[in-house]
Design a protein around this motif. Structure first.
Motif, PDB file in Angstrom:
ATOM      1  N   ARG A 157       3.547  -2.588  -1.049  1.00  0.00           N
ATOM      2  CA  ARG A 157       2.466  -1.743  -0.515  1.00  0.00           C
ATOM      3  C   ARG A 157       2.714  -0.270  -0.839  1.00  0.00           C
ATOM      4  O   ARG A 157       1.802   0.449  -1.279  1.00  0.00           O
ATOM      5  N   ILE A 158       3.945   0.186  -0.661  1.00  0.00           N
ATOM      6  CA  ILE A 158       4.263   1.601  -0.917  1.00  0.00           C
ATOM      7  C   ILE A 158       4.196   1.905  -2.410  1.00  0.00           C
ATOM      8  O   ILE A 158       3.671   2.941  -2.828  1.00  0.00           O
ATOM      9  N   LYS A 160       2.380   0.457  -4.671  1.00  0.00           N
ATOM     10  CA  LYS A 160       0.984   0.474  -5.099  1.00  0.00           C
ATOM     11  C   LYS A 160       0.301   1.764  -4.682  1.00  0.00           C
ATOM     12  O   LYS A 160      -0.510   2.336  -5.420  1.00  0.00           O
ATOM     13  N   ARG A 161       0.628   2.239  -3.496  1.00  0.00           N
ATOM     14  CA  ARG A 161      -0.017   3.458  -3.000  1.00  0.00           C
ATOM     15  C   ARG A 161       0.469   4.700  -3.731  1.00  0.00           C
ATOM     16  O   ARG A 161      -0.317   5.576  -4.079  1.00  0.00           O
ATOM     17  N   ARG A 162       1.771   4.773  -3.988  1.00  0.00           N
ATOM     18  CA  ARG A 162       2.339   5.998  -4.553  1.00  0.00           C
ATOM     19  C   ARG A 162       2.351   6.007  -6.080  1.00  0.00           C
ATOM     20  O   ARG A 162       2.314   7.073  -6.696  1.00  0.00           O
ATOM     21  N   ALA A 164       0.748   3.301  -8.763  1.00  0.00           N
ATOM     22  CA  ALA A 164       0.156   2.006  -9.127  1.00  0.00           C
ATOM     23  C   ALA A 164       0.508   1.590 -10.547  1.00  0.00           C
ATOM     24  O   ALA A 164       0.429   0.412 -10.887  1.00  0.00           O
ATOM     25  N   SER A 256      11.568   0.093   2.610  1.00  0.00           N
ATOM     26  CA  SER A 256      10.445   1.008   2.378  1.00  0.00           C
ATOM     27  C   SER A 256      10.925   2.323   1.791  1.00  0.00           C
ATOM     28  O   SER A 256      10.284   2.892   0.897  1.00  0.00           O
ATOM     29  N   GLU A 260       9.999   4.310  -1.731  1.00  0.00           N
ATOM     30  CA  GLU A 260       9.650   5.735  -1.793  1.00  0.00           C
ATOM     31  C   GLU A 260      10.495   6.449  -2.836  1.00  0.00           C
ATOM     32  O   GLU A 260      10.001   7.312  -3.580  1.00  0.00           O
ATOM     33  N   GLU A 267       5.071  11.163  -7.923  1.00  0.00           N
ATOM     34  CA  GLU A 267       4.210  11.866  -6.974  1.00  0.00           C
ATOM     35  C   GLU A 267       4.640  13.320  -6.840  1.00  0.00           C
ATOM     36  O   GLU A 267       3.806  14.231  -6.804  1.00  0.00           O
TER      37      GLU A 267
END
Length: 446
Positions: A157-158, A160-162, A164, A256, A260, A267
């Motif tokens: 999930r992380i 994909k969000r930060r 992709a 998680s 990151e 990012e």
């Protein structure tokens, strides 16, 4: 006499067997004591004694049982052992066959953790010199974890969000229970064998020390240390520390957080680029404003009213100079043509055949003189050369060989100077004035 006639006599084996059957009848027992005389046999079996202040008993823990011990037994360690009493018949010793053992006061898992941690620390597996830096912009991350746990869902999930665009390769393993450590180590080795993986994450969610124990196994620590790819350990919660955390190139407090870390650089770079773009836009705007003001001041400057007159003066001077240069070129051309005619007339009056004949006679005389000088020089240098050759030939080893001498070398090519330098049966190479001989030593006279 009747007493002696009715007596029953046991053999040593019979009485030992009776004692053994009696002890076997006791079944499983627990016994506490201090380990002494500890020995690990090459077969993998453990032999030691358990003692207290008043007695001691021999003990044996065979390989098929001790391979599951979570700690390393040592002399002086207080333990509780579970097993069966028995007799070792060849010596008549009674002993306990240990099936399970744990330390007293400190849990076996915690003791095993402390022992392995100290062992690996002494071997240098925790040294910072072996740590590998994470890549700035990884293209593919390999993850070794359970495919059904919450840890993999949080990481995906992380990521994909930060980021992709970051590819993920999952190597599914068990993260607890028998054989989990071997599967984790296999996953690390597999990902190292691929060429498209840039960084590895191993981990799982939180749990008890038993749940996390696979990441405290030596096989996992060795696989992490041997990894040629940067590896992040993300096991349990922030307060959980495993052996894998100390060996890994980087420890993440949670799975998680590991996601990151591998996706954060992209990012962060995007944020930095956006910030720099804004600063650059402001700087360009300020520079344009300054230049616009300066241009407006220059537009009202008196110099711009004087400049057109100055330019016209310069154009007129340019035209005048062009005319003068053209006239000078015409004059120079006329002078060159005049000199050409004069030189042509002088060349016609010159008797060229007689001049050439005179120069040819001078050249012939010079040639004869040079030839004679070269002959004299060659004769003198040939004499010096022959004298030098004679001296060199007199000093040459080949000249000595022509007088009947020989040069002897051993099998390694070294010159044999004494008969003591060789032994019977050695091969030697004898160099003569003409050719060589391959000889074997049959007799030595010293």
């Amino acid at each position: 006499m009747d007493l002696f006639s009715q007596r029953k006599i046991y053999s040593v084996y019979d009485i030992t067997s009776e004692i053994k059957r009696s002890l076997d009848a006791l079944g499983i027992i627990w016994i506490q004591g201090e380990i002494s005389n500890f020995k690990r046999h090459t077969s993998g079996h453990l032999y030691f004694s358990l003692k207290d202040s008043r007695a001691q008993i021999k003990a044996a823990c065979f390989r098929n049982n001790n391979m599951y011990l979570k700690f390393r037994p040592e002399d002086g360690m207080e333990v509780v052992a579970r097993g069966r009493l028995s007799v070792y018949e060849p010596r008549g010793d009674y002993q306990i066959i240990v099936e399970y053992m744990e330390p007293v006061g400190l849990g076996s898992l915690q003791l095993a953790y402390d022992q392995l941690k100290e062992k690996l620390r002494k071997e240098g597996l925790f040294d910072e010199a072996h740590k590998i830096a994470l890549p700035l912009l990884p293209r593919k991350v390999g993850i070794v974890t359970s495919p059904t746990g919450a840890a993999i869902r949080d990481m995906l999930r992380i990521l994909k969000r930060r980021n992709a665009s970051l590819d993920v390769l999952l190597f599914p393993v068990r993260v607890q229970g028998q054989g989990a450590a071997e599967e984790i180590a296999s996953g690390i080795r597999y990902l190292n064998g691929r060429r498209d993986v840039d960084v590895i994450i191993i981990g799982r969610g939180g749990g008890s020390i038993e749940d996390l124990w696979a990441f405290n196994e030596e096989v996992v620590a060795r696989a992490i240390y041997d990894s040629g790819l940067p590896l992040i350990s993300a096991v349990g919660h922030e307060v959980d520390y495993t052996i894998a955390d100390f060996v890994a190139d980087l420890r993440a407090p949670t799975p998680s957080a590991a996601a990151e870390l591998v996706s954060g650089a992209r990012e962060d770079l995007r944020v930095s680029v956006d910030s720099l773009k804004g600063r650059l836009y402001q700087a360009v705007r300020r520079a344009l404003d300054r230049n616009r003001l300066q241009l407006e001041r220059l537009a009202h400057n008196k110099a711009f009213t004087v400049a057109p007159n100055k330019i016209r003066d310069l154009q007129q001077r340019f035209d005048e100079n062009t005319l003068r240069m053209t006239q000078a070129m015409y004059r120079f051309s006329r002078e060159v043509r005049h000199r050409e005619r004069m030189l042509s007339a002088r060349l016609t009056a010159l008797d060229l055949p007689r001049f050439i004949a005179h120069r040819k006679d001078m050249l012939a005389r010079d040639y004869q003189g040079l030839t004679s000088a070269i002959r004299v020089l060659l004769h003198r240098e040939r004499a010096r050369f022959e004298l030098a050759v004679g001296k060199i030939d007199a000093l040459s080893p080949l000249a000595i060989l022509k007088r009947g001498f020989a040069l002897c070398r051993d099998s390694k090519g070294a010159i044999v100077k004494s008969a003591a330098d060789v032994a019977l049966g050695d091969r030697v190479r004898v160099t003569l004035a003409a050719g060589e001989l391959d000889c074997r030593v049959e007799q030595i006279d010293v």
